[in-house]
Each structure stands twice: as structure tokens, then as C-alpha cells.
Scaffold this active site. Structure first.
Site, PDB file in Angstrom:
ATOM      1  N   GLU A   1     -60.255 -48.031 151.887  1.00  0.00           N
ATOM      2  CA  GLU A   1     -60.996 -47.586 153.079  1.00  0.00           C
ATOM      3  C   GLU A   1     -60.044 -46.901 154.045  1.00  0.00           C
ATOM      4  O   GLU A   1     -58.921 -47.358 154.264  1.00  0.00           O
ATOM      5  CB  GLU A   1     -61.671 -48.782 153.750  1.00  0.00           C
ATOM      6  CG  GLU A   1     -62.906 -49.213 152.984  1.00  0.00           C
ATOM      7  CD  GLU A   1     -63.597 -50.427 153.602  1.00  0.00           C
ATOM      8  OE1 GLU A   1     -63.114 -50.940 154.607  1.00  0.00           O
ATOM      9  OE2 GLU A   1     -64.625 -50.836 153.043  1.00  0.00           O
TER      10      GLU A   1
ATOM     11  N   ASP B   1     -75.432 -25.843 152.985  1.00  0.00           N
ATOM     12  CA  ASP B   1     -75.386 -26.786 151.869  1.00  0.00           C
ATOM     13  C   ASP B   1     -75.387 -25.940 150.601  1.00  0.00           C
ATOM     14  O   ASP B   1     -76.424 -25.409 150.197  1.00  0.00           O
ATOM     15  CB  ASP B   1     -76.625 -27.698 151.940  1.00  0.00           C
ATOM     16  CG  ASP B   1     -76.692 -28.661 150.762  1.00  0.00           C
ATOM     17  OD1 ASP B   1     -75.942 -28.471 149.781  1.00  0.00           O
ATOM     18  OD2 ASP B   1     -77.514 -29.591 150.813  1.00  0.00           O
TER      19      ASP B   1
ATOM     20  N   LYS C   1     -72.534 -29.756 139.960  1.00  0.00           N
ATOM     21  CA  LYS C   1     -73.467 -28.712 139.489  1.00  0.00           C
ATOM     22  C   LYS C   1     -72.631 -27.536 138.974  1.00  0.00           C
ATOM     23  O   LYS C   1     -71.965 -27.683 137.958  1.00  0.00           O
ATOM     24  CB  LYS C   1     -74.424 -28.333 140.618  1.00  0.00           C
ATOM     25  CG  LYS C   1     -75.289 -29.518 141.075  1.00  0.00           C
ATOM     26  CD  LYS C   1     -76.333 -29.102 142.093  1.00  0.00           C
ATOM     27  CE  LYS C   1     -77.242 -30.253 142.460  1.00  0.00           C
ATOM     28  NZ  LYS C   1     -76.836 -30.972 143.677  1.00  0.00           N
TER      29      LYS C   1
ATOM     30  N   THR D   1     -72.291 -30.599 146.461  1.00  0.00           N
ATOM     31  CA  THR D   1     -72.040 -31.598 145.424  1.00  0.00           C
ATOM     32  C   THR D   1     -70.889 -31.059 144.583  1.00  0.00           C
ATOM     33  O   THR D   1     -70.482 -29.905 144.743  1.00  0.00           O
ATOM     34  CB  THR D   1     -73.261 -31.801 144.513  1.00  0.00           C
ATOM     35  OG1 THR D   1     -73.642 -30.512 144.005  1.00  0.00           O
ATOM     36  CG2 THR D   1     -74.425 -32.414 145.250  1.00  0.00           C
TER      37      THR D   1
ATOM     38  N   TYR E   1     -59.443 -50.780 146.496  1.00  0.00           N
ATOM     39  CA  TYR E   1     -60.049 -50.494 147.805  1.00  0.00           C
ATOM     40  C   TYR E   1     -59.127 -49.603 148.598  1.00  0.00           C
ATOM     41  O   TYR E   1     -57.916 -49.857 148.660  1.00  0.00           O
ATOM     42  CB  TYR E   1     -60.324 -51.786 148.587  1.00  0.00           C
ATOM     43  CG  TYR E   1     -61.800 -52.092 148.610  1.00  0.00           C
ATOM     44  CD1 TYR E   1     -62.678 -51.172 149.211  1.00  0.00           C
ATOM     45  CD2 TYR E   1     -62.321 -53.226 148.026  1.00  0.00           C
ATOM     46  CE1 TYR E   1     -64.041 -51.416 149.212  1.00  0.00           C
ATOM     47  CE2 TYR E   1     -63.685 -53.469 148.034  1.00  0.00           C
ATOM     48  CZ  TYR E   1     -64.542 -52.559 148.621  1.00  0.00           C
ATOM     49  OH  TYR E   1     -65.880 -52.775 148.619  1.00  0.00           O
TER      50      TYR E   1
ATOM     51  N   ARG F   1     -69.898 -36.396 139.336  1.00  0.00           N
ATOM     52  CA  ARG F   1     -70.996 -36.532 140.287  1.00  0.00           C
ATOM     53  C   ARG F   1     -70.422 -36.941 141.646  1.00  0.00           C
ATOM     54  O   ARG F   1     -69.746 -37.972 141.752  1.00  0.00           O
ATOM     55  CB  ARG F   1     -71.932 -37.615 139.744  1.00  0.00           C
ATOM     56  CG  ARG F   1     -73.266 -37.742 140.368  1.00  0.00           C
ATOM     57  CD  ARG F   1     -74.199 -38.443 139.412  1.00  0.00           C
ATOM     58  NE  ARG F   1     -74.558 -37.530 138.340  1.00  0.00           N
ATOM     59  CZ  ARG F   1     -75.501 -36.591 138.436  1.00  0.00           C
ATOM     60  NH1 ARG F   1     -76.212 -36.474 139.529  1.00  0.00           N
ATOM     61  NH2 ARG F   1     -75.749 -35.782 137.435  1.00  0.00           N
TER      62      ARG F   1
HETATM   63  N1  DSN Z   1     -81.572 -33.217 142.744  1.00  0.00           N
HETATM   64  C1  DSN Z   1     -80.824 -31.987 142.906  1.00  0.00           C
HETATM   65  C2  DSN Z   1     -81.455 -30.862 142.186  1.00  0.00           C
HETATM   66  O1  DSN Z   1     -81.951 -31.088 141.100  1.00  0.00           O
HETATM   67  O2  DSN Z   1     -81.434 -29.749 142.667  1.00  0.00           O
HETATM   68  C3  DSN Z   1     -80.601 -31.649 144.308  1.00  0.00           C
HETATM   69  O3  DSN Z   1     -79.923 -32.677 144.916  1.00  0.00           O
END
Ligand code: DSN
Length: 427
Positions: free
Chosen positions: A49, A192, A221, A218, A47, A227
Site C-alpha cells: 500500500e 477514457d 484491450k 484499461t 502488500y 487486465r
Molecule cells: N466491458 C468493456 C467493453 O466490452 O467494451 C468496457 O469496459
């Protein structure tokens, strides 16, 4: 304790599925083995925090070093001055930004989900559309962001925040224009960049940090990490909007965002994931990743050309980034049918609404294809031609299971030439 053979056999099955298939989901990728290894490590037991040097638990001295390392590397990746690496996902990162800068009921502008936007940009089904007042802009008939509509709505509605960024948009963004509109109406700009972040990191697309106040992403990707989510600022700023923290103090934006992540929207950070983020950010800083990012763009363009040649209609006529959105109506089938049949052939895509779609979001008229994952596997432009041919064979034999089955064999043979985690086994 006995090995959980049931779970590990399922993990092995998933590994084989990933090895044998052509992965074209634009938001997916294959993290490196050392990113995977870092995820399965002992900080999951801890933990922590709070933030480095300001934790609510003892024993955080190593965790602090890990989290600081992730932050420092991320700051180098995007040339920014502040970063929070704790968000569990892109949606959590966006939730924290909303909490930091908006009050319930405040208005904001975002790209419509049905035009390529994201759930957290104001979908009525999402917190962003339920707690706040979402106004949407879309794309033109040509599939390009409708900046005129964005401007008109900004002037009429006077939103507190304008979100740019998308999940199914293949063109670059005019961040400068959006910032000018935001300045004229006194709005904060959130970019974003979850989808194209890896290309932005390597300077292959416009730089949102130059014009956008806050940037979220994120990490799994095009950044090819674990993730997770991140929030960044190139320049921290005293907020001229007078936004207050929960105690009523006016803070800098970085302080507001830190508070919005913890304790605002999350509890204990996933420090094993943060360790894996640090590994991924180290990889992104390498020259090798520059070659990877350039190959993504070359592959996406090769794929768009190969599909156009076969009569597929790509929204906006092509791509600047890693993905493309295809309108399947001229092929006489829905996105759902295309996705399900391609799945049977071992080609993984997702159905996607196209702008001005006449079908429901569950059926859709389109599919979205992206190349980050196949590029990680080492595929090049000529392989995109092969993939386009395989997709076309499936689409032209949509009701012919034998033809689809024979494509599946071809797909497996093709992918065996591009090994995935050869050293890995879960059994
Ligand atoms: N679910 C993602 C996508 O496939 O683009 C976006 O968060």
C-alpha cells in the site's frame, strides 16, 4: 499439496475454447506468453500500500523497482509526464478520477451508454450516475458524435467535467473541439481511451493528451496487457478549480489522483499485475507493436468492407479504429439471437445497443465486432473476408443447427492455422 485438477481442467477447457474460436469481442485480446507468466508470480504475496518509496509496509524495495519500471515505460508509451499504474481496472481508474475532481452531486457530461458510451460515464446503474449528476450527449442520425449537442448541453448545464471516450464507437474523436467547449465553460476534460489506446500509442489516431486534462485506460484491450487500468497526465497542473484533498489542501492534479487511487478507492496494489503491465508496455514500445497496430486498422477496414458488401449496416458507415457496430434490423434479427447463434459456431461477439435502438439493452438490435484478438493471432485482410463469410452463413441459417454446426467445424479448421499459446498446457 495435491494439484487442483478440477480448476486446472477448467482452465485447460477455457484455453481450448480460446484456441478454437474466432474472438471478435472488441474489448478482448490475447496477452503475450510473457505477460501471462508475469501475472502468475510472487508479488501476489506482497502488500505494498502506498507508492514507490512511500509504502506502508516493509520489504517493498523490489516492488518499488517494478512499479517504477512500469510507470517509466508507460510514460514513454504515451509521451506523458505522470502515470498511476495501480488501478485494478478501467472502471477503478475512472472512479478515482471522479473522486479526485468531483464532489457528490456535481454535474458531468458523458456519452450515453445507449449511444456507445460506458457504464462509468454516468449510467444510472453505476456509481457515476448514482453519486454524481450525469448529463449525456449522443450521436447524430449518421452515428457521429453530436458535438453540437455536447456544446449546447455544456453551455446550459455548466458541468464540472466532460468525458470523451466510448465502448462502441468506431470513429476518431475531435479532442480539440471538446477542449474548446470545456474551456468556455470551465470544465475538466477526461478522455477514457480504454478501447483505442493501442492505436493512440502508435500515433494512428488523434492524440487525446494534447487537449485532455486527464486520460484513463484499461491495459488489456488494444494495449494487449494484463487486465487492469491506468491514469495518465501529459502535463501535471496546479488545479485552477481549487479542488481540495481530503485534508482540505489544494494539490496538483497528480497528487489528487494518486490520493484518489490509494487510499481513496483502493487498498493494496496488485504488483504481479503491475509487473505484467511493465512487460506489456515494453512490448508496446517495440517496432513489432507498430506493425500490429497498423494491421488492426487494416483488418477492421477489411472486415467493414466485407460485411458492407454482404448487406450489413455499419453504424457511421465504417471504422477508423479496431471495431464496428452493426445494426441487424435489416437482417430481421436481434443482437441477442445473433450473439447466441454465432456462439454456437465458435464465433464470439457481443450484442450491443445501436443508437436510437427500439429494443431493450438485454435484447438489442446490434452486435459489436472488433479485430484486435484475431489480429494478434496473425490474421490478415484476406482472413477478414473469410470471417465475414462465416458470420453471414450463420446469420442466413439462424434457425438451421446443422448449418451452424458445420460453420463451427470450419471455424476450428481455420483457427488451427493460427496457433494460440502452442507451448501452454494446464493439465
Ligand atoms: N466491458 C468493456 C467493453 O466490452 O467494451 C468496457 O469496459
Amino acid at each position: 499439496m495435491q494439484k487442483d485438477t478440477l480448476v486446472f481442467s477448467l482452465l485447460q477447457k477455457e484455453l481450448e475454447r480460446q484456441r478454437n474460436g474466432i474472438e471478435l469481442i472488441a474489448s478482448e485480446n490475447f496477452a503475450s506468453l510473457q505477460v501471462l507468466q508475469a501475472m502468475g508470480t510472487v508479488p501476489t504475496n506482497k502488500y505494498a500500500e502506498g507508492y514507490p518509496s512511500k509504502r506502508y509496509y516493509g520489504g517493498c524495495e523490489v516492488i518499488d523497482e517494478l512499479e517504477n519500471l512500469a510507470i517509466e515505460r508507460l510514460k514513454k508509451v504515451f509521451n506523458c509526464s505522470w502515470a498511476n499504474v495501480q488501478p485494478h481496472s478501467g472502471a477503478s481508474a475512472n472512479a478515482a478520477v471522479f473522486l479526485a475532481v468531483m464532489k457528490p452531486g456535481d454535474k458531468f457530461l458523458g456519452l450515453d451508454l445507449s449511444m456507445g458510451g460506458h457504464l462509468t460515464h454516468g449510467s444510472p446503474a453505476n456509481f457515476s450516475g448514482k453519486i454524481y449528476q450525469a448529463i449525456h450527449y449522443g450521436v447524430t442520425q449518421d452515428g457521429i458524435i453530436n458535438y453540437k449537442e455536447l456544446e449546447e448541453k455544456a453551455f446550459t448545464e455548466k458541468p464540472k467535467m466532460i468525458i470523451c471516450g466510448a465502448s462502441a464507437y468506431s470513429r476518431d474523436w475531435d479532442y480539440k473541439r471538446i477542449r474548446e467547449i470545456a474551456d468556455a465553460v470551465g470544465a475538466i476534460v477526461l478522455a477514457d481511451i480504454a478501447h483505442p489506446a493501442g492505436l493512440i500509442a502508435k500515433g494512428l489516431l488523434n492524440d487525446p493528451f494534447e487537449y485532455c486534462h486527464i486520460v484513463t485506460s484499461t491495459t488489456h484491450k488494444t494495449l494487449r496487457g494484463p487486465r487492469g487500468g491506468i491514469i495518465m497526465l501529459r502535463h501535471d497542473f496546479e488545479n485552477k478549480w481549487g479542488i481540495k484533498d481530503p485534508k482540505g489542501n489544494i494539490r496538483t492534479m497528480s497528487q489528487l489522483l494518486d490520493l484518489a487511487v490509494f487510499p481513496g478507492t483502493q487498498g493494496g496494489p496488485l504488483e504481479h499485475i503491475i509487473a505484467a503491465k511493465a512487460v506489456a508496455f515494453g512490448e508496446i514500445l517495440s517496432d513489432e507493436f507498430m506493425l500490429y497496430a497498423k494491421q488492426i486498422v487494416a483488418n477492421a477496414q477489411a472486415m467493414a468492407r466485407a460485411l458492407t458488401k454482404r448487406g450489413y449496416q455499419i453504424i457511421s458507415g465504417g471504422t477508423d479504429n479496431h471495431l464496428m457496430l452493426i445494426d441487424l434490423r435489416n437482417k430481421g434479427l436481434t443482437g441477442k439471437k445473433a450473439q447466441e447463434t454465432l456462439d454456437k459456431a465458435g464465433i464470439t461477439v457481443n450484442r450491443n445497443a445501436v443508437p436510437f435502438d427500439d429494443k431493450s439493452p438485454f435484447i438489442t438490435s446490434g452486435m459489436r465486432l472488433g479485430v484486435p484478438a484475431v489480429t494478434t493471432r496473425g490474421m490478415r485482410e484476406e482472413d477478414m473476408e473469410t470471417i465475414a463469410e462465416l458470420i453471414d452463413t450463420v446469420i442466413n441459417n439462424i434457425d438451421n443447427p446443422q448449418a451452424v454446426e458445420s460453420v463451427k467445424t470450419e471455424v476450428q479448421n481455420l483457427m488451427s492455422r493460427f496457433p494460440l499459446y502452442p507451448e501452454l498446457t494446464y493439465e
